[in-house]
Design a protein around this motif. Structure first.
Motif, PDB file in Angstrom:
ATOM      1  N   LEU A 167       1.902  10.213  -3.629  1.00  0.00           N
ATOM      2  CA  LEU A 167       0.857  10.784  -2.589  1.00  0.00           C
ATOM      3  C   LEU A 167       1.497  10.574  -1.215  1.00  0.00           C
ATOM      4  CD1 LEU A 167      -2.365   8.568  -4.353  1.00  0.00           C
ATOM      5  CD2 LEU A 167      -1.641  10.405  -4.012  1.00  0.00           C
ATOM      6  N   LEU A 175       1.295   3.905  -3.015  1.00  0.00           N
ATOM      7  CA  LEU A 175       0.895   5.167  -3.019  1.00  0.00           C
ATOM      8  C   LEU A 175       1.733   6.433  -3.317  1.00  0.00           C
ATOM      9  CD1 LEU A 175      -0.822   5.776   0.496  1.00  0.00           C
ATOM     10  CD2 LEU A 175      -1.742   5.597  -1.594  1.00  0.00           C
ATOM     11  N   MET A 222      -6.390   3.020  -6.008  1.00  0.00           N
ATOM     12  CA  MET A 222      -5.757   4.594  -5.150  1.00  0.00           C
ATOM     13  C   MET A 222      -6.183   5.482  -6.238  1.00  0.00           C
ATOM     14  SD  MET A 222      -5.484   3.672  -2.337  1.00  0.00           S
ATOM     15  CE  MET A 222      -6.958   2.642  -2.405  1.00  0.00           C
ATOM     16  N   GLU A 239       1.004  -1.728  -0.003  1.00  0.00           N
ATOM     17  CA  GLU A 239       0.356  -0.193   0.056  1.00  0.00           C
ATOM     18  C   GLU A 239       1.271   0.805   0.011  1.00  0.00           C
ATOM     19  OE1 GLU A 239      -1.732  -3.483   0.775  1.00  0.00           O
ATOM     20  OE2 GLU A 239      -0.618  -2.784   1.897  1.00  0.00           O
TER      21      GLU A 239
END
Length: 345
Positions: A83, A78, A188, A74
């Protein structure tokens, strides 16, 4: 390394991922995409059906908590999407990465300065105190109330959306494939309004993998043993041996096959030394989970089993995040193929 039971359960359920030589990379340094990600495109609200729950986002999240889950899928996703500045607390790390700069980028992320529980993760009260608007968990384990975590309903009450990564709903990752890495990227991308960037990462990965798999197509497929370095997850001598899951998909694209695919119906096999010794192993893939010297472990195994073709040919490669769910599977495919079929690449 002996891993605590809760972390081992998360690892076995959801163990988690770009600068390949053949084509554009599927990742840049974490900071390179911050500006691009800072202005998400319109298109809200966005709704995802995640583990049977509808999660609706009216805008891009700005306070993200990434739970441990013995994964880096995860947090790496990102970062690949630019992000990183949205993360207020990250508990994921492998300590190393095949992607230049990623391990350092993860190390620099905020942790929230919370006291972790026995599973090395964020307990309920600390989670609520972080005031997240999105919480990411590798599996549904991270939202299990009986283990001291905030539930999805409890987080919803304080304004936080939640997301369990692909195949993590039932904590069975035995059928996970590279496509699940792409699904995580796409989800995402939708949530944060950077779908175009997600598709760029996916397209580059697909191109890199195809360039490798096309070159090794038709070659003999060596039998590969995949296991985690210095890790104990069961009662036998070899309890972190991979049997099924995304690892096998990566091996197939690289022109190999799993020597222990039939040793278990689940993702991992718990094997005796005798079983391991009696199996022909042509090559080793050793995955480092916070082990600073996985190569030493690989060499130890080759010395311990001199009858293996892998030992006779000194055939091994060490990997970390690219071998699991996440945006960097193309790197694992190339590195394994270079070991198995050096004359083809």
């Amino acid at each position: 390394m002996s891993i605590h039971r809760p972390a081992a359960a998360a690892l076995a359920a959801a163990l988690c991922l770009l600068t390949a030589a053949c084509g554009s990379s599927t990742d840049d340094k974490a900071g390179d995409r911050q500006t691009e990600a800072a202005a998400p495109k319109s298109g809200y609200p966005v709704t995802l059906d995640n583990c049977g729950q509808k999660q609706t986002f009216d805008k891009a999240p700005g306070r993200v908590v990434v739970m441990n889950g013995a994964s880096v899928a995860e947090v790496s996703t990102l970062l690949a999407l630019g992000l990183g500045d949205k993360i207020v607390a990250n508990q994921q790390t492998y300590g190393m990465s095949e992607v230049p700069g990623r391990a350092d980028a993860i190390k620099k992320l905020p942790t929230g300065d919370v006291k972790l529980n026995d599973a090395y993760d964020v307990p309920r009260e600390a989670m609520i105190g972080l005031r997240p608007d999105l919480v990411l968990s590798t599996t549904s384990y991270g939202f299990d109330e009986k283990n001291g975590f905030a539930t999805r309903d409890q987080l919803k009450e304080v304004g936080a959306r939640t997301y369990v990564s692909p195949t993590g709903c039932d904590q069975d990752t035995s059928k996970m494939t590279i496509d699940d890495s792409y699904r995580l990227l796409r989800d995402m991308g939708k949530v944060f309004g950077v779908g175009d960037r997600a598709e760029e990462v996916i397209a580059a990965s697909e191109k890199n993998i195809a360039a490798v798999s096309d070159k090794v197509k038709g070659e003999k497929q060596p039998k590969v043993m995949v296991l985690f370095s210095n890790m104990s997850m069961g009662g036998n001598d070899f309890s972190s041996v991979v049997a099924k899951g995304i690892y096998n998909d990566i091996l197939a694209e690289a022109g190999g096959t799993n020597a222990f695919e039939n040793a278990s119906k689940t993702s991992f096999a718990d094997l005796s030394k005798e079983k391991v010794a009696a199996t022909d192993v042509d090559a080793l893939v050793v995955i480092a989970y916070n082990d600073p010297d996985p190569a030493a472990y690989a060499k130890k195994l080759l010395k311990e089993f001199p009858q293996w073709p892998a030992a006779k040919n000194n055939a091994y490669v060490t990997l970390s995040d690219s071998m699991y769910l996440g945006p960097s599977n193309d790197l694992a495919v190339r590195k394994i193929a270079e070991m198995l079929h050096p004359d083809s690449l």
